[in-house]
Design a protein around this motif. Structure first.
Motif, PDB file in Angstrom:
ATOM      1  N   PRO A   1     120.406 175.984 -54.249  1.00  0.00           N
ATOM      2  CA  PRO A   1     119.665 177.656 -54.275  1.00  0.00           C
ATOM      3  C   PRO A   1     120.261 178.225 -54.254  1.00  0.00           C
ATOM      4  CG  PRO A   1     118.946 176.466 -51.715  1.00  0.00           C
ATOM      5  CD  PRO A   1     119.996 175.397 -52.955  1.00  0.00           C
ATOM      6  N   GLU A   2     119.740 179.981 -54.551  1.00  0.00           N
ATOM      7  CA  GLU A   2     120.294 181.445 -53.974  1.00  0.00           C
ATOM      8  C   GLU A   2     121.107 181.153 -53.301  1.00  0.00           C
ATOM      9  OE1 GLU A   2     121.283 184.120 -56.628  1.00  0.00           O
ATOM     10  OE2 GLU A   2     120.206 182.691 -57.178  1.00  0.00           O
ATOM     11  N   ASN A   3     120.930 180.745 -52.115  1.00  0.00           N
ATOM     12  CA  ASN A   3     121.160 181.447 -50.181  1.00  0.00           C
ATOM     13  C   ASN A   3     122.207 180.458 -50.606  1.00  0.00           C
ATOM     14  OD1 ASN A   3     119.277 179.278 -50.228  1.00  0.00           O
ATOM     15  ND2 ASN A   3     118.800 180.244 -48.372  1.00  0.00           N
ATOM     16  N   ALA A   4     122.769 179.635 -51.070  1.00  0.00           N
ATOM     17  CA  ALA A   4     123.267 178.238 -50.384  1.00  0.00           C
ATOM     18  C   ALA A   4     124.677 178.689 -50.206  1.00  0.00           C
ATOM     19  CB  ALA A   4     123.316 176.940 -51.215  1.00  0.00           C
TER      20      ALA A   4
ATOM     21  N   ALA B   1     127.417 168.632 -37.935  1.00  0.00           N
ATOM     22  CA  ALA B   1     127.223 169.306 -36.900  1.00  0.00           C
ATOM     23  C   ALA B   1     125.868 171.179 -37.265  1.00  0.00           C
ATOM     24  CB  ALA B   1     128.003 169.803 -36.409  1.00  0.00           C
ATOM     25  N   VAL B   2     127.132 171.397 -38.746  1.00  0.00           N
ATOM     26  CA  VAL B   2     126.705 173.083 -38.718  1.00  0.00           C
ATOM     27  C   VAL B   2     125.323 172.603 -40.130  1.00  0.00           C
ATOM     28  CG1 VAL B   2     126.959 174.575 -40.921  1.00  0.00           C
ATOM     29  CG2 VAL B   2     128.860 173.654 -39.385  1.00  0.00           C
ATOM     30  N   ARG B   3     125.154 171.767 -40.638  1.00  0.00           N
ATOM     31  CA  ARG B   3     123.587 171.101 -41.164  1.00  0.00           C
ATOM     32  C   ARG B   3     122.663 171.206 -40.241  1.00  0.00           C
ATOM     33  NH1 ARG B   3     123.250 171.653 -46.100  1.00  0.00           N
ATOM     34  NH2 ARG B   3     121.265 169.481 -46.411  1.00  0.00           N
ATOM     35  N   GLU B   4     122.824 170.938 -39.213  1.00  0.00           N
ATOM     36  CA  GLU B   4     121.552 170.125 -38.230  1.00  0.00           C
ATOM     37  C   GLU B   4     121.528 172.171 -37.562  1.00  0.00           C
ATOM     38  OE1 GLU B   4     123.011 168.832 -34.569  1.00  0.00           O
ATOM     39  OE2 GLU B   4     123.165 166.348 -35.912  1.00  0.00           O
ATOM     40  N   ARG B   5     122.149 173.588 -38.014  1.00  0.00           N
ATOM     41  CA  ARG B   5     121.297 174.120 -37.837  1.00  0.00           C
ATOM     42  C   ARG B   5     121.332 174.909 -38.841  1.00  0.00           C
ATOM     43  NH1 ARG B   5     126.158 176.647 -34.263  1.00  0.00           N
ATOM     44  NH2 ARG B   5     127.544 174.845 -35.701  1.00  0.00           N
ATOM     45  N   HIS B   6     121.786 174.841 -40.176  1.00  0.00           N
ATOM     46  CA  HIS B   6     122.048 176.420 -41.140  1.00  0.00           C
ATOM     47  C   HIS B   6     121.760 174.999 -42.444  1.00  0.00           C
ATOM     48  CE1 HIS B   6     122.880 179.431 -38.459  1.00  0.00           C
ATOM     49  NE2 HIS B   6     123.425 178.373 -38.294  1.00  0.00           N
ATOM     50  N   PRO B   7     120.825 174.687 -42.742  1.00  0.00           N
ATOM     51  CA  PRO B   7     120.708 173.748 -44.105  1.00  0.00           C
ATOM     52  C   PRO B   7     121.093 173.836 -45.508  1.00  0.00           C
ATOM     53  CG  PRO B   7     118.618 173.770 -43.412  1.00  0.00           C
ATOM     54  CD  PRO B   7     119.206 174.025 -42.275  1.00  0.00           C
ATOM     55  N   GLU B   8     121.270 175.478 -45.331  1.00  0.00           N
ATOM     56  CA  GLU B   8     121.609 176.401 -46.509  1.00  0.00           C
ATOM     57  C   GLU B   8     123.123 176.021 -46.671  1.00  0.00           C
ATOM     58  OE1 GLU B   8     122.618 179.475 -43.245  1.00  0.00           O
ATOM     59  OE2 GLU B   8     121.073 177.321 -43.458  1.00  0.00           O
ATOM     60  N   ILE B   9     124.019 176.150 -45.599  1.00  0.00           N
ATOM     61  CA  ILE B   9     125.201 175.961 -46.024  1.00  0.00           C
ATOM     62  C   ILE B   9     125.595 173.870 -46.160  1.00  0.00           C
ATOM     63  CG2 ILE B   9     127.525 176.113 -44.604  1.00  0.00           C
ATOM     64  CD1 ILE B   9     126.149 177.102 -43.023  1.00  0.00           C
ATOM     65  N   HIS B  10     126.192 174.420 -47.555  1.00  0.00           N
ATOM     66  CA  HIS B  10     126.699 172.948 -48.235  1.00  0.00           C
ATOM     67  C   HIS B  10     128.154 172.381 -48.064  1.00  0.00           C
ATOM     68  CE1 HIS B  10     122.354 171.843 -51.309  1.00  0.00           C
ATOM     69  NE2 HIS B  10     122.644 173.414 -49.734  1.00  0.00           N
ATOM     70  N   PHE B  11     128.584 171.373 -47.892  1.00  0.00           N
ATOM     71  CA  PHE B  11     129.803 170.318 -47.864  1.00  0.00           C
ATOM     72  C   PHE B  11     130.501 169.637 -48.823  1.00  0.00           C
ATOM     73  CE2 PHE B  11     128.072 172.107 -44.264  1.00  0.00           C
ATOM     74  CZ  PHE B  11     130.233 173.039 -42.644  1.00  0.00           C
ATOM     75  N   TRP B  12     131.996 169.902 -49.311  1.00  0.00           N
ATOM     76  CA  TRP B  12     131.692 169.202 -50.682  1.00  0.00           C
ATOM     77  C   TRP B  12     133.516 168.961 -49.957  1.00  0.00           C
ATOM     78  CZ3 TRP B  12     131.354 172.947 -55.366  1.00  0.00           C
ATOM     79  CH2 TRP B  12     130.130 173.630 -56.001  1.00  0.00           C
ATOM     80  N   LEU B  13     133.721 167.658 -50.585  1.00  0.00           N
ATOM     81  CA  LEU B  13     134.531 166.888 -49.891  1.00  0.00           C
ATOM     82  C   LEU B  13     135.429 166.323 -51.431  1.00  0.00           C
ATOM     83  CD1 LEU B  13     137.411 166.407 -48.676  1.00  0.00           C
ATOM     84  CD2 LEU B  13     135.645 163.659 -47.788  1.00  0.00           C
ATOM     85  N   VAL B  14     136.698 166.691 -52.087  1.00  0.00           N
ATOM     86  CA  VAL B  14     137.110 166.734 -52.920  1.00  0.00           C
ATOM     87  C   VAL B  14     138.088 166.108 -53.236  1.00  0.00           C
ATOM     88  CG1 VAL B  14     137.383 167.665 -55.695  1.00  0.00           C
ATOM     89  CG2 VAL B  14     135.795 168.865 -54.108  1.00  0.00           C
TER      90      VAL B  14
END
Length: 290
Positions: free
Chosen positions: A109-112, A136-149
């Motif tokens: 989404p736009e705000n990700a 821990a972050v996404r419980e409070r801020h679902p707009e923040i995504h995490f990528w492990l490459v």
């Protein structure tokens, strides 16, 4: 009939320096690239025995050099020189087109906001801590995504852990051949490793203009200047790291300024051209017997 033998990393340093000592003809430049994380007692004994066969020893970080000297109970530094890693700043760079394409492919989404870690899923890189921080972050801020490459021995373990508690905002990307593009799509780089020499993934993130959060181990503090181009993480715990992630991403001006300073620092001190010149000078010095 080589003029110089270059050895590289722990086991190759043993074999190459032993061969050079037997031949008794060629100067040797040995390369150590980490903090000795995997070195056992036998490796340390061999390193001590073979040290006299090394005309020069190169380390890619001051932290790695200190660890090596401590392991060998050696305090002299005349043969121990520093040659940091370098990054191609044309390959790794801010790229708005690549950013838009990669984010569209993930249907963001736009705000990700995206936090990326490029690292092998291996115990040394502590990927389970990355996963804990993401949750821990996404419980409070679902707009923040995490990528492990990255691919590695703990990949299956992470897949199982994520499958047990699915989260569409956490992407285990596995091995990829488009890392510059994925970093260009990120907003923050994270590194949760337990030990480092001089991290290429931190340098790549800096080249892409990302603020960096990295654990305070090895040479990370030689790349990430605390409060300048990111923050050093002195607690390897999910809660404090999650708080720092949120702090940076909620202050877009701070994040952008840190990213700009990181790229400037990389161009000034870790460009391939400058480091190639320094490497050539070391080779010439060894060949001349200096």
């Amino acid at each position: 009939e080589p003029d110089l033998i270059q050895t590289w990393l722990l086991k190759a340093n043993h074999v190459g320096r032993l061969a050079a000592a037997i031949s008794a003809r060629h100067p040797v430049l040995a390369g150590f690239r980490d903090m000795g994380f995997g070195a056992g007692l036998g490796d340390t004994i061999l390193d001590r025995l073979l040290a006299p066969a090394s005309t020069m020893i190169l380390h890619n970080s001051a932290g790695g050099r200190r660890a090596h000297l401590a392991r060998l109970y050696e305090d002299g530094r005349c043969r121990h020189q520093l040659l940091p890693n370098g990054i191609d700043a044309e390959l790794y760079r801010p790229d708005p087109a690549a950013r838009a394409q990669a984010r569209a492919e993930r249907s963001l989404p736009e705000n990700a906001r995206v936090v990326a870690m490029v690292a092998r899923p291996h115990a040394i890189n502590n990927p389970t801590l990355f996963l804990d921080v993401a949750r821990a972050v996404r419980e409070r801020h679902p707009e923040i995504h995490f990528w492990l490459v990255g691919g590695g021995p703990l990949a299956t373990h992470l897949d199982v852990a994520l499958a047990s508690r699915p989260d569409p905002g956490i992407w285990l990307a596995g091995e990829r051949d488009d890392v510059p593009r994925l970093l260009a799509a990120a907003d923050l780089a994270l590194l949760t490793s337990r030990s480092e020499g001089l991290s290429n993934t931190v340098l790549e993130a800096m080249a892409c203009g990302l603020p960096v959060l990295a654990t305070d181990v090895g040479g990370n503090g030689e790349l990430v200047l605390d409060g300048v181009n990111g923050y050093l993480l002195r607690e390897q715990a999910a809660g404090p790291i999650a708080d720092r992630v949120v702090q940076v991403l909620q202050n877009q001006k701070l994040a952008e300024e840190m990213g700009l300073r990181g790229r400037e620092r990389l161009l000034e001190q870790f460009s391939l051209a400058g480091l190639a010149q320094r490497a050539g000078d070391f080779y010439e010095q060894v060949i001349r017997g200096g």
